[in-house]
Design a protein around this motif. Structure first.
Motif, mmCIF file in Angstrom:
data_model
loop_
_atom_site.group_PDB
_atom_site.id
_atom_site.type_symbol
_atom_site.label_atom_id
_atom_site.label_comp_id
_atom_site.label_asym_id
_atom_site.label_seq_id
_atom_site.Cartn_x
_atom_site.Cartn_y
_atom_site.Cartn_z
ATOM 1 N N SER A 1 0.821 -1.208 0.000
ATOM 2 C CA SER A 1 0.000 0.000 0.000
ATOM 3 C C SER A 1 0.853 1.255 0.000
ATOM 4 N N SER A 2 2.079 1.160 0.470
ATOM 5 C CA SER A 2 2.949 2.342 0.510
ATOM 6 C C SER A 2 3.681 2.564 -0.794
ATOM 7 N N MET A 3 3.514 1.647 -1.760
ATOM 8 C CA MET A 3 4.233 1.760 -3.023
ATOM 9 C C MET A 3 3.358 2.310 -4.140
ATOM 10 N N MET A 4 2.225 2.927 -3.788
ATOM 11 C CA MET A 4 1.269 3.337 -4.802
ATOM 12 C C MET A 4 1.828 4.371 -5.770
ATOM 13 N N THR B 1 6.853 11.901 -12.908
ATOM 14 C CA THR B 1 6.527 13.316 -12.876
ATOM 15 C C THR B 1 7.757 14.128 -12.489
ATOM 16 N N SER B 2 7.758 15.397 -12.899
ATOM 17 C CA SER B 2 8.854 16.280 -12.518
ATOM 18 C C SER B 2 8.681 16.810 -11.103
ATOM 19 N N MET B 3 7.516 16.567 -10.499
ATOM 20 C CA MET B 3 7.264 17.062 -9.151
ATOM 21 C C MET B 3 8.037 16.228 -8.134
ATOM 22 N N ARG B 4 8.900 16.878 -7.377
ATOM 23 C CA ARG B 4 9.727 16.159 -6.406
ATOM 24 C C ARG B 4 8.925 15.696 -5.206
ATOM 25 N N ASN B 5 7.928 16.460 -4.837
ATOM 26 C CA ASN B 5 7.169 16.125 -3.635
ATOM 27 C C ASN B 5 5.985 15.222 -3.968
ATOM 28 N N GLN B 6 6.047 13.978 -3.486
ATOM 29 C CA GLN B 6 4.976 13.006 -3.660
ATOM 30 C C GLN B 6 4.660 12.447 -2.273
ATOM 31 N N LEU B 7 3.598 12.936 -1.680
ATOM 32 C CA LEU B 7 3.290 12.641 -0.287
ATOM 33 C C LEU B 7 2.080 11.710 -0.172
ATOM 34 N N PRO B 8 2.255 10.488 0.326
ATOM 35 C CA PRO B 8 1.107 9.609 0.550
ATOM 36 C C PRO B 8 0.158 10.232 1.570
ATOM 37 N N LYS C 1 -11.406 8.722 3.164
ATOM 38 C CA LYS C 1 -10.541 7.616 3.574
ATOM 39 C C LYS C 1 -9.822 6.941 2.404
ATOM 40 N N MET C 2 -10.003 7.467 1.190
ATOM 41 C CA MET C 2 -9.315 6.891 0.035
ATOM 42 C C MET C 2 -7.831 7.252 0.066
ATOM 43 N N PRO C 3 -6.926 6.295 -0.182
ATOM 44 C CA PRO C 3 -5.500 6.620 -0.257
ATOM 45 C C PRO C 3 -5.177 7.320 -1.573
ATOM 46 N N ILE C 4 -4.412 8.395 -1.485
ATOM 47 C CA ILE C 4 -4.043 9.163 -2.662
ATOM 48 C C ILE C 4 -2.607 9.652 -2.509
ATOM 49 N N LEU C 5 -2.130 10.357 -3.514
ATOM 50 C CA LEU C 5 -0.837 11.024 -3.443
ATOM 51 C C LEU C 5 -1.055 12.524 -3.621
ATOM 52 N N ALA C 6 -0.420 13.314 -2.769
ATOM 53 C CA ALA C 6 -0.431 14.762 -2.913
ATOM 54 C C ALA C 6 0.893 15.167 -3.559
ATOM 55 N N LEU C 7 0.821 15.831 -4.703
ATOM 56 C CA LEU C 7 2.025 16.221 -5.439
ATOM 57 C C LEU C 7 2.161 17.738 -5.484
ATOM 58 N N CYS C 8 3.394 18.209 -5.433
ATOM 59 C CA CYS C 8 3.654 19.624 -5.678
ATOM 60 C C CYS C 8 5.129 19.816 -6.009
ATOM 61 N N LYS C 9 5.407 20.833 -6.793
ATOM 62 C CA LYS C 9 6.782 21.147 -7.152
ATOM 63 C C LYS C 9 7.525 21.728 -5.952
ATOM 64 N N ALA C 10 8.822 21.498 -5.923
ATOM 65 C CA ALA C 10 9.634 22.070 -4.854
ATOM 66 C C ALA C 10 9.592 23.596 -4.906
ATOM 67 N N THR C 11 9.475 24.143 -6.121
ATOM 68 C CA THR C 11 9.436 25.601 -6.271
ATOM 69 C C THR C 11 8.164 26.213 -5.700
ATOM 70 N N ALA C 12 7.150 25.381 -5.431
ATOM 71 C CA ALA C 12 5.897 25.878 -4.857
ATOM 72 C C ALA C 12 5.922 25.867 -3.340
ATOM 73 N N VAL D 1 -1.404 19.015 -6.347
ATOM 74 C CA VAL D 1 -2.072 18.149 -7.328
ATOM 75 C C VAL D 1 -2.358 16.797 -6.688
ATOM 76 N N ILE D 2 -3.507 16.245 -7.002
ATOM 77 C CA ILE D 2 -3.887 14.934 -6.456
ATOM 78 C C ILE D 2 -3.677 13.859 -7.507
ATOM 79 N N ALA D 3 -3.053 12.764 -7.103
ATOM 80 C CA ALA D 3 -2.824 11.633 -7.996
ATOM 81 C C ALA D 3 -3.311 10.360 -7.351
ATOM 82 N N LEU D 4 -3.745 9.415 -8.187
ATOM 83 C CA LEU D 4 -4.170 8.109 -7.716
ATOM 84 C C LEU D 4 -3.141 7.079 -8.129
ATOM 85 N N GLY D 5 -2.961 6.064 -7.297
ATOM 86 C CA GLY D 5 -1.979 5.030 -7.578
ATOM 87 C C GLY D 5 -2.334 4.239 -8.814
ATOM 88 N N VAL D 6 -1.294 3.730 -9.479
ATOM 89 C CA VAL D 6 -1.477 2.967 -10.701
ATOM 90 C C VAL D 6 -1.983 1.586 -10.364
#
Length: 256
Positions: free
Chosen positions: A114-117, A123-130, A172-183, A251-256
């Motif tokens: 579940s932690s490998m989603m 993506t070029s976004m460095r920050n990918q936060l479960p 309660k859905m698991p997602i990824l929160a993404l954002c650029k380091a410059t943000a 940005v919100i992303a869903l696991g593959v």
């Protein structure tokens, strides 16, 4: 002239958790965009957005341009659209086989799965936060998604109503929160202003270069946030700091 090829890796990157491919499938089955929207529980506008997004990702049209009027009657897929559906089916079969194998691992292994989603996301976004969806707040101009990070802090993002429909977000859905380091702006103290997320943590890495203001900030034992130091301040390792991120930059992303 070089023949264009369908960018399957782009168009099917999130097909297992996104309604876009299912909208495409429903159009193929019903011959109607409005019917595809109805069976998938999304608006007609969201269904059109789904097709436009998939076509952009595929690099070619997936729906014939000679569609019907406001009701969307008479719509049918191009040969490329049919190939995308076939590829989606093959990926779904492969995923089902892989998940069946993973279900045989120990409970500890299952937690690791579940932690490998986010591994499959490029993506070029460095920050990918479960995170998990904590709340969904609908407003006339958009939707505010409140996410809980592993350390208990909350992070918010603003998306459109159509994106909410197509992503199928639920509490309660698991997602990824993404954002650029410059943000991300990092400083010892930051005052909350408007629609800005404020997170607390401590400095885990500071660039040795005087011209490089990048800083890594630990939000907990397993979460690192990359950002840039406010030019008016300096920090050192282990120092408590805060990070400011505009809600519109998340940005919100869903696991593959």
């Amino acid at each position: 002239m070089k023949t264009k090829t369908i960018q399957f890796d782009q168009v099917l990157g999130n097909a297992s958790t996104d309604k876009r491919v299912e909208v495409l499938r429903a159009i193929h089955q019903s011959g109607s965009i409005s019917e595809a929207a109805r069976v998938n529980g999304v608006s007609y506008k969201a269904a059109w957005q789904a097709i436009e997004t998939l076509s952009n990702l595929a690099g070619m049209p997936l729906l014939d341009k000679s569609v019907g009027g406001s009701g969307g009657g008479g719509a049918f897929l191009t040969p490329a659209g049919l190939q995308v559906l076939q590829a989606a089916d093959l990926l779904a079969q492969a995923k089902a086989q892989t998940l069946a194998q993973l279900q045989g691992v120990s409970q500890g292994g299952a937690n690791q799965v579940s932690s490998m989603m986010g591994i499959g996301i490029r993506t070029s976004m460095r920050n990918q936060l479960p995170a998990t969806v904590a709340d969904i707040i609908q407003t006339p101009i958009g939707v505010r998604i409140v996410m809980a990070l592993a350390d208990g802090q909350l992070l918010c993002a603003r998306i459109t109503h159509e994106s909410l429909e197509l992503l199928g977000l639920k509490k309660k859905m698991p997602i990824l929160a993404l954002c650029k380091a410059t943000a991300v702006t990092i400083a010892p103290t930051i005052v909350a202003l408007g629609q800005v997320n404020l997170l607390k943590g401590y400095v885990s890495r500071v660039s040795r270069s005087k011209t490089d203001r990048q800083v890594s900030m630990a939000l907990g034992p397993s979460i690192q946030l990359a950002g840039f130091l406010d030019p008016t301040v300096s920090v050192k390792n282990k120092q408590e700091v805060m990070a400011a991120i505009d809600e519109s930059a998340v940005v919100i992303a869903l696991g593959v």
